[in-house]
Write an enzyme that holds these catalytic residues in place. Structure first.
Site, PDB file in Angstrom:
ATOM      1  N   HIS A  53      14.955  34.254  30.005  1.00  0.00           N
ATOM      2  CA  HIS A  53      16.512  33.480  30.076  1.00  0.00           C
ATOM      3  C   HIS A  53      17.131  33.617  31.857  1.00  0.00           C
ATOM      4  CE1 HIS A  53      20.676  33.314  29.983  1.00  0.00           C
ATOM      5  NE2 HIS A  53      20.849  32.426  29.520  1.00  0.00           N
ATOM      6  N   HIS A  95      22.430  28.072  38.381  1.00  0.00           N
ATOM      7  CA  HIS A  95      22.991  28.255  36.590  1.00  0.00           C
ATOM      8  C   HIS A  95      24.897  27.632  37.433  1.00  0.00           C
ATOM      9  CE1 HIS A  95      26.135  29.807  33.928  1.00  0.00           C
ATOM     10  NE2 HIS A  95      24.888  29.740  33.260  1.00  0.00           N
TER      11      HIS A  95
HETATM   12  O1  G3P Z   1      19.920  28.638  26.563  1.00  0.00           O
HETATM   13  C1  G3P Z   1      20.669  29.140  26.405  1.00  0.00           C
HETATM   14  C2  G3P Z   1      21.931  29.594  27.234  1.00  0.00           C
HETATM   15  O2  G3P Z   1      21.121  29.535  28.470  1.00  0.00           O
HETATM   16  C3  G3P Z   1      22.909  28.403  27.543  1.00  0.00           C
HETATM   17  O3  G3P Z   1      23.397  29.815  28.833  1.00  0.00           O
HETATM   18  O4  G3P Z   1      24.965  29.970  30.094  1.00  0.00           O
HETATM   19  O5  G3P Z   1      22.732  30.616  30.203  1.00  0.00           O
HETATM   20  O6  G3P Z   1      23.002  28.527  30.189  1.00  0.00           O
HETATM   21  P1  G3P Z   1      24.031  30.098  30.040  1.00  0.00           P
HETATM   22 CA    CA Z   2      20.637  27.707  30.652  1.00  0.00          CA
END
Ligand code: G3P
Ligand code: CA
Length: 337
Positions: A53, A95
């Protein structure tokens, strides 16, 4: 690149920021007919996937080459770039809609802020879309995380692809495409164009670098599937209670299955109702929840390792999205899920 009409009518949460960025000086709280079924190429994977992630973002600054490299070294099957668009139309991996949380933009460009209302308070923000890529490239995207990462840069999407190529897949998220549409950009066209130039626009084009596209914005995914007729796997992210009511019901899942091959619910939504996994699987939808973090395991779990194992072996999800790829359970025993 400019679209004549708004395509994201179902998305309202970011409307304030759309106007903020399209005009100047306002804000919102940010953080975050008959159709053919998706092609068979989207069918579920034989084994669960491990997704790093924002890279291995527990250990390195999110969305930097260092973070993606570490995620791959820690065994991730996919790295996860979020997409934004600079003022001059460059797709970058980042992000937030604004630069101040994870770069030194406040120091480098102190006068280039807008006033935004965030959680009831007027705050200064530096939107990505106000800066050219060359400007963003000068920012330090590492020091906020740890001084040892000083000088880390915001990568283009292409650079992220090159990091992954031949070593891991790309689990790409279209972030706030409706905001960029209001500024004259078309994120889906940009993304598919770059993937085509890189030879990755078709499923299986490079088996060592598979591509999945995900979004909280259902319209973005419908555009990809129906307007662009992409055959790539698509996953609908489901976050809050409202989205859960809309998409995780029997009817919602059936509608989602018309344009995506998987869903990505927040892990708490699955804990609240694990039956969603079987119901999704019955429609041939994969289920890959987020976000598993060592610093905040879910309620009732003593460690994120135990939590991930529960989701894999007891609940039967098709993958795990985590900031800690190194803590992914060593035995991937859910083969055949
Ligand atoms: O992959 C799902 C996740 O990345 C969504 O949350 O806010 O970290 O982009 P965020
Ligand atoms: Ca994401």
């Amino acid at each position: 690149m400019v679209r004549p009409e708004r395509r994201y009518a179902t998305r309202t949460a970011l409307t304030g920021l759309v106007f903020c960025l399209a005009a100047a000086g306002c804000a919102t709280d940010i953080d975050n007919g008959e159709r053919d079924a998706p092609p068979a190429a989207d069918a579920r994977s034989p084994a669960p996937i491990l997704v790093a992630h924002r890279g291995a973002s527990a250990y390195a600054p999110e969305h930097t080459v260092a973070s993606y490299e570490l995620g791959i070294e820690q065994g991730a099957d996919y790295i996860e770039p979020d997409l934004h668009i600079t003022a001059d139309g460059v797709l970058i991996a980042f992000h937030d809609l604004t630069l101040e949380r994870t770069t030194d933009v406040e120091d480098r460009f102190p006068d280039r802020y807008r006033e935004a209302e965030i959680r009831g308070e007027m705050t200064r923000v530096w939107p990505v879309s106000d800066f050219t890529f060359d400007e963003i490239r000068t920012l330090d995207a590492g020091s906020w995380f740890d001084p040892s990462f000083a000088g880390a840069r915001v990568p283009t999407f292409r650079e992220v692809v090159e990091v992954a190529r031949g070593r891991a897949g790309l689990f790409i998220e279209t972030k706030s495409p409706e905001v960029y549409e209001a500024l004259g950009f078309d994120m889906e066209t940009l993304l598919l164009g770059e993937l085509a130039e890189l030879g990755l626009a078709e499923p299986g084009a490079d088996p060592s670098t598979p591509v999945i596209i995900q979004s909280f914005n259902a319209a973005s995914l419908e555009i990809l599937r129906h307007d662009h007729e992409t055959r790539l796997p698509l996953a609908l992210l489901v976050g809050g209670e409202e989205a859960a009511s809309e998409w995780l019901s029997e009817e919602g899942l059936a509608r989602a299955a018309e344009f995506v091959s998987g869903i990505g619910p927040a892990k708490n939504l699955i804990m609240a109702d694990p039956s969603v996994v079987a119901r999704a699987h019955a429609l041939d939808l994969t289920v890959v929840p987020w976000t598993f973090r060592a610093r905040s395991p879910g309620e009732g779990f003593t460690s994120v390792e135990a939590e991930m194992l529960h989701f894999l072996e007891e609940i039967g999800v098709d993958g795990i999205i985590t900031d800690n790829p190194d803590l992914y359970p060593a035995t991937r025993t859910a083969e055949g899920v």
